[in-house]
Design a protein around this motif. Structure first.
Motif, PDB file in Angstrom:
ATOM      1  N   UNK A 179       0.814  -1.206   0.000  1.00  0.00           N
ATOM      2  CA  UNK A 179       0.000   0.000   0.000  1.00  0.00           C
ATOM      3  C   UNK A 179       0.847   1.255   0.000  1.00  0.00           C
ATOM      4  N   UNK A 180       2.074   1.139  -0.521  1.00  0.00           N
ATOM      5  CA  UNK A 180       3.011   2.262  -0.568  1.00  0.00           C
ATOM      6  C   UNK A 180       3.278   2.676  -2.007  1.00  0.00           C
ATOM      7  N   UNK A 181       3.849   3.854  -2.170  1.00  0.00           N
ATOM      8  CA  UNK A 181       4.364   4.295  -3.463  1.00  0.00           C
ATOM      9  C   UNK A 181       5.865   4.511  -3.309  1.00  0.00           C
ATOM     10  N   UNK A 182       6.532   4.738  -4.411  1.00  0.00           N
ATOM     11  CA  UNK A 182       7.971   4.949  -4.327  1.00  0.00           C
ATOM     12  C   UNK A 182       8.305   6.215  -3.551  1.00  0.00           C
ATOM     13  N   UNK A 183       7.394   7.157  -3.509  1.00  0.00           N
ATOM     14  CA  UNK A 183       7.621   8.379  -2.742  1.00  0.00           C
ATOM     15  C   UNK A 183       7.638   8.118  -1.240  1.00  0.00           C
ATOM     16  N   UNK A 184       7.122   6.969  -0.838  1.00  0.00           N
ATOM     17  CA  UNK A 184       7.056   6.640   0.589  1.00  0.00           C
ATOM     18  C   UNK A 184       8.346   6.015   1.114  1.00  0.00           C
ATOM     19  N   UNK A 185       9.238   5.625   0.201  1.00  0.00           N
ATOM     20  CA  UNK A 185      10.502   4.999   0.608  1.00  0.00           C
ATOM     21  C   UNK A 185      11.649   5.698  -0.105  1.00  0.00           C
ATOM     22  N   UNK A 186      12.860   5.332   0.276  1.00  0.00           N
ATOM     23  CA  UNK A 186      14.037   5.874  -0.413  1.00  0.00           C
ATOM     24  C   UNK A 186      14.670   4.750  -1.234  1.00  0.00           C
ATOM     25  N   UNK A 187      14.551   4.873  -2.545  1.00  0.00           N
ATOM     26  CA  UNK A 187      15.112   3.878  -3.459  1.00  0.00           C
ATOM     27  C   UNK A 187      16.613   4.094  -3.567  1.00  0.00           C
TER      28      UNK A 187
END
Length: 358
Positions: A179-187
């Protein structure tokens, strides 16, 4: 009299045409228990098949079939060759300089096909085994109490080895599941899986999409722990495929049929060993000979590559991976999957050796 002769000539010509058509469509491969293989007779002349393979564990079917004599039964000689990268390998495969290769889904792979590099996707060479994936997420050992669920990865630094490739696809499937997007984590782009271990050690990353045997190695060094399993969110992911040269698959059918039969026999021994503990030590000996993992004990601990004993692929997933790269504007051109995916030789081989059912 002349009219009668003309009718007779027409009849003879029609007979020859019909006979010729019937003969050309007849299956000329006879299965016999008296053959060394127990099915197809060996080729009259020893034939070399060139495989582009770099010692990856997913090449197990090739290694086992060679070591156990399945290729020899058909009078096939195997030659392994390596390429620095797929950009060099694919043109060689399309040109028939290489007969068989392993491939993974990337935007560059599909772009090569879209731009006219003709290769065939013919069989499975890597998928997930339920609950023990060889390519899955790990988290730092000291974060186990903090990260209990995939949604807890929010705000965390996650290392992935590539963009617009199967690694990125698995990463995106995980985010969707969480339920996350890439903006929610640090790639964190980290192309070397080995560097991920060091990054875990110095705490510069929190999680990683890691591969065996480094998953097991990192656990033994108390650097990370497995986090769930990739089958939680991508149970039908197609990680790698067997690729074939069009000339090998479409023209050298007597050779390619026997090659595929031998390959699948090797894959079946692999499944018997790692899933059912039948002939495990023998298969591990073969794997230590052909791959970089030389410790038999570790082979008994790692999550191994899934290889389908009937060669079947998750075709819909291959298409989904392409669609993701296309949505990322990483694709230049279109791919005719009806042309690129050709499982006909694999299906014929199954008709010869039968389906694997356990």
């Amino acid at each position: 009299m002349l009219k009668k002769a003309c009718h007779m000539l027409s009849f003879l010509l029609l007979t020859l045409v019909l006979f010729g058509c019937a003969s050309s469509n007849q299956e000329d491969e006879v299965v016999s228990e008296d053959a060394p293989s127990g099915d197809l007779a060996p080729l009259e002349k020893k034939t070399t098949v060139v495989i582009a393979e770099d010692g990856a564990a997913s090449g197990a079917g090739f290694y086992i079939a060679e070591e156990k004599g399945y290729f020899d039964d058909y009078n096939i000689d195997i030659k392994f060759t390596t390429f620095a990268n797929s950009d060099d390998m694919l043109p060689a495969l399309a040109a028939g300089e290489v007969d068989i290769a392993g491939g993974v889904s990337t935007a560059s792979f599909f772009n090569a096909i879209a731009q006219g590099i003709d290769v065939k996707i013919i069989a499975d060479k890597g998928h997930y085994y339920d609950g023990n994936s060889y390519f899955s997420f790990v988290i730092r050992e000291d974060l186990q109490e903090e990260i209990k669920d995939y949604s807890d990865l929010k705000g965390k630094r996650i290392a992935v080895s590539s963009r617009n490739a199967v690694d990125d696809y698995i990463f995106q499937r995980m985010l969707e599941h969480a339920g996350l997007t890439e903006d929610d984590v640090e790639f964190v782009l980290m192309s070397d899986f080995g560097n991920m271990l060091a990054a875990m050690g110095n705490k510069s990353i929190d999680a990683a999409l890691q591969i065996e045997p480094l998953i097991t190695q990192g656990e033994s060094q108390n650097l990370h722990v497995r986090f769930g399993d990739a089958t939680d969110f991508a149970p039908d992911a197609q990680i790698a495929m067997v690729l074939g040269s069009p000339s090998f698959i479409e023209e050298e059918t007597d050779v390619s049929l026997r090659f595929m039969a031998a390959y699948l026999k090797g894959v079946r021994d692999y499944n018997d060993a790692f899933l059912y503990d039948e002939g495990l030590d023998e298969v591990i000996d073969i794997m230590t000979k052909h791959t970089a993992l030389k410790d038999p004990g570790v082979w008994k601990k790692v999550g191994v590559t899934g290889l389908d004993p009937n060669g079947e692929m998750f075709v819909d997933d291959i298409k989904k991976q392409f669609e993701m790269y296309d949505a990322n504007d990483a694709i230049r051109g279109d791919v005719d999957f009806d042309h690129a995916i050709d499982t006909s030789m694999t299906e014929k081989a199954i008709e010869v050796i039968g389906r694997y059912e356990r």
